[in-house]
Design an enzyme around this catalytic site. Structure first.
Site, PDB file in Angstrom:
ATOM      1  CG  ASP A   1      -8.679 -22.292  -0.814  1.00  0.00           C
ATOM      2  OD1 ASP A   1      -9.691 -22.976  -0.592  1.00  0.00           O
ATOM      3  OD2 ASP A   1      -7.716 -22.216  -0.024  1.00  0.00           O
TER       4      ASP A   1
ATOM      5  CD  GLU B   1     -13.572 -21.682   0.211  1.00  0.00           C
ATOM      6  OE1 GLU B   1     -14.088 -22.726   0.660  1.00  0.00           O
ATOM      7  OE2 GLU B   1     -12.346 -21.520   0.110  1.00  0.00           O
TER       8      GLU B   1
END
Length: 713
Positions: free
Chosen positions: A358, A395
């Site tokens: 993330d 990401e």
């Protein structure tokens, strides 16, 4: 299976236990034949107390062991060995030291009880977040760590699946949301065990991997605010961890017991038996401790100035590149060690197949918060021998404006391809003049990944993910509807490239519903026909809706939970997804791990030829073009494929290429109804003539068949 343990230990046992020097490594609580070794990192602590509780819900410790600086301190580490302890022992720490928040950033506070960052399991039944913020002692309302023995589990010969990225189809899902709804019909809703009960469904769908939203321990009881109806809104997604080595307690059937690890391992083993890999969505960019007004849980009370980015002018304040109050100082040597050892732990001890990071760009920032050219932690992950066969997915952006799609540090990292999402959404919506861009996305996004010598498999292609509209809502809403989040609709993205097909939200209008179904099929088809690695959001395959909420991070309720009654009703869309996944697996031309090359197959066809309505006239410069076709050559005996993408609202007659000795047969047509939209491999529909009529807003796939004496078109 794992041995039976208890979280209740007689006080007499704790008081008689012998305390020796112990070892500084490995960090955490390690069980051996004689007891437990405890080791923790803190450079500047002046006193460290190990708290031993006789039960998980004891308000105070039964024994406090103060570690001697000479005997129990080695370099950066504090440690001791306590005899006669074993799995199930509940423990925590207190630390004292300098509290120079402005000058050095240290925040030692002996009134706060601290979790072990390396704890394999945590207990939060007494937890009161507010007491971890204020000045008072919070022992009676603290979280605690639990000793776990990692040996003794029967893996039954389980091995990593090592599915090549080019052959992967990823299914992004929330462990709780998959089965929390009563409609799921499972024995243990919202748990790792609940996931196991849905494995037959996942296997039938055809996905090769599940990507689990965060399963590291997080504070699900943290109340963020109240919704418009007064109901408390909590941290549902889990992107706010505090226990990086521990499975989330609330995903276990017995959150207070000692089977956290066993239940997680059972899930992994069962998924592997079904041929499905397990990828964890991990959050190493921030923690649940937040900014200077947040709670002291672990890192802040041990080495605040090490674990977090702090402003150099006034180190009371935290740099925030995440939008969550703090940012982890990932490239400090001690923190990089923590991150890499954590990842290696989940691979070696839990057989995890990969990780999605993330806001991964935050991990490329140095001590002052600036982007590093060669960030040690990212290269350490890429070069780790233990992680060498795992999937690592970034990401490639963060909340501080760093955007690294196509230039993320390292070579092995796959990356979430945001431009793929946006460009395909715009094309399917009907925006004109995008055929050249779409061709690039279909071919693996060479413009992004070809510059650094990477491959289409560096691209994780997706239309939707947990963060944003579901696929059904993408074709049902022009704007977000987030009032339930309690932020007056200000949260969530404003630009979604969505189109409601004529009516905002649910409707009984049959023509609108049929168009929405067709658009969903178009999205699914383009995703699964593109080179790269497709990722599907759980529930998209049966039109799961969040009522237009494009930021349901705080909705632990029916807004986010998958509705399995809906899954039973939406056979058409689900069967289309299943058919397209099977088609992708069947044709190697759709799964090549390289960009298109200048080569021809045995029938003389180039690997790819681009067309518009007329052959070899794709209309790259046509600002009004809304249709694109391509012919993919099959190699090593595979059929050739001809694909037509018509996002114009009217039907178009498209010329078909001539393949000597072969004719074309219909395999996919998104404009057709159930049973005819994706045809069985045993029942292709042969075509005659030189053209094919592609209905408005449709995707068509044709396959070549040896000519039986009829038309060679």
């Amino acid at each position: 299976m794992s041995q039976t343990v208890t979280t209740e230990v007689p006080v007499e046992t704790l008081m008689r236990a012998e305390v020796t020097a112990g070892r500084p490594q490995p960090l955490g609580a390690t069980v051996d034949a004689n007891g437990v070794n405890f080791a923790i990192f803190s450079e500047r602590a002046t006193q460290v107390d190990l708290l031993l509780f006789d039960s998980y819900d004891a308000p105070v410790p039964a024994r406090v062991i103060t570690l001697d600086h000479e005997r129990h301190h080695s370099y950066h580490f504090w440690h001791c060995h306590v005899s006669n302890l074993g799995p199930g022992q509940v423990y925590a720490y207190r630390m004292d030291g300098p509290h120079h928040t402005k000058e050095s950033g240290t925040r030692f506070n002996p009134r706060k009880v601290l979790l072990d960052p390396y704890s394999r399991a945590n207990i939060n039944t007494l937890w009161d977040r507010k007491l971890a913020v204020g000045p008072e002692d919070n022992c009676a309302a603290s979280m605690r760590s639990m000793v776990v023995d990692l040996d003794g589990y029967d893996w039954e010969g389980d091995e990593p699946l090592r599915t090549p990225l080019a052959d992967s189809v990823i299914y992004e899902m929330h462990v709780g949301g998959l089965t929390s709804s009563p409609t799921a019909g499972v024995s243990h809703p919202g748990t790792f065990s609940g996931v196991v009960e849905k494995i037959p469904y996942l296997k039938e769908l055809g996905v090769t991997a599940v990507e689990l939203l965060p399963v590291f321990d997080f504070d699900e009881m943290q109340v963020l605010r109240s919704g418009p109806d007064g109901a408390p809104l909590t941290n549902y997604w889990g992107y706010d961890p505090f226990g990086f080595f521990a499975p989330h307690s609330d995903y276990c059937s017995d959150p207070c017991g000692c089977k956290h690890i066993e239940e997680f391992r059972d899930m992994v083993k069962a998924l592997h038996k079904a041929g499905i890999e397990v990828i964890l969505d991990v959050v190493f960019n921030h923690t649940s401790e937040g900014n200077e007004h947040g709670p002291t849980i672990s890192f802040r009370g041990q080495a605040n100035e090490v674990y977090y980015h702090l402003w150099s002018q006034d180190r009371r304040h935290y740099m925030d590149f995440t939008g969550c109050g703090n940012a982890i100082n990932a490239n400090h040597p001690a923190v990089a060690k923590f991150i890499i050892e954590c990842l290696e732990y989940w691979v070696t001890e839990h057989h995890v197949d990969g990780f999605r990071f993330d806001l991964a760009s935050e991990l490329s920032r140095g001590a002052e918060g600036f982007e590093m050219e060669t960030p040690p932690v990212l290269w350490g992950i890429e070069l780790s021998g233990i992680l060498s066969e795992t999937k690592i997915i970034a990401e490639p952006w963060d909340g501080g404006g760093l955007y690294q799609v196509g230039r993320f540090p390292g070579k092995r990292w796959a990356q979430w391809n945001g431009p793929f999402r946006d460009d395909v959404r715009r094309f399917v919506r009907g925006d004109a003049g995008l055929v050249g861009t779409l061709a690039t996305r279909l071919g693996g996004s060479r413009d992004l990944f070809g510059r650094q010598g990477e491959l289409p498999t560096n691209s994780i292609n997706f239309i939707t993910c947990h963060d944003g509209f579901t696929l059904n809502d993408l074709v049902s809403y022009n704007g977000k509807h987030n009032l339930a989040n309690g932020e007056a609709g200000a949260d969530g993205s404003y630009e979604n490239y969505s189109w409601n097909c004529g009516v905002e939200g649910p409707t009984d209008a049959e023509e609108v519903e049929r168009l929405r179904v067709r658009q969903i099929k178009n999205f699914a088809a383009i995703l699964l026909l593109s080179r790269g690695v497709p990722m599907i959001l759980a529930g998209d395959e049966f039109r799961n809706s969040q009522g237009g909420n494009n930021n349901a991070y705080c909705q632990d309720n029916q807004i986010s939970w998958l509705d399995w009654e809906q899954a039973q009703k939406e056979n058409e869309v689900r069967d289309f997804f299943r058919g397209m996944i099977a088609l992708r697996k069947r044709f190697a031309a759709l799964r090549q791990p390289r960009f298109f090359e200048d080569r021809r197959n045995e029938r003389g066809l180039p690997e790819v030829t681009w067309h518009g309505c007329q052959l070899e006239q794709p209309g790259w410069e046509d600002g009004q073009a809304r249709a694109l076709a391509l012919t993919l050559a099959g190699f090593d005996g595979d059929p050739d494929l001809h694909i037509v993408l018509n996002m114009f609202h009217l039907g178009l007659d498209c010329e078909l290429p001539h393949v000597p000795g072969h004719r074309w047969a219909l395999a996919v047509d998104s404009s057709r109804g159930p049973g005819e939209d994706v045809r069985s491999p045993d029942a292709p529909l042969p075509l005659d003539g030189h053209t094919f009529h592609a209905h408005g807003r449709s995707v068509v796939v044709l396959t070549s068949l040896p000519d039986d004496g009829g038309s060679t078109r």
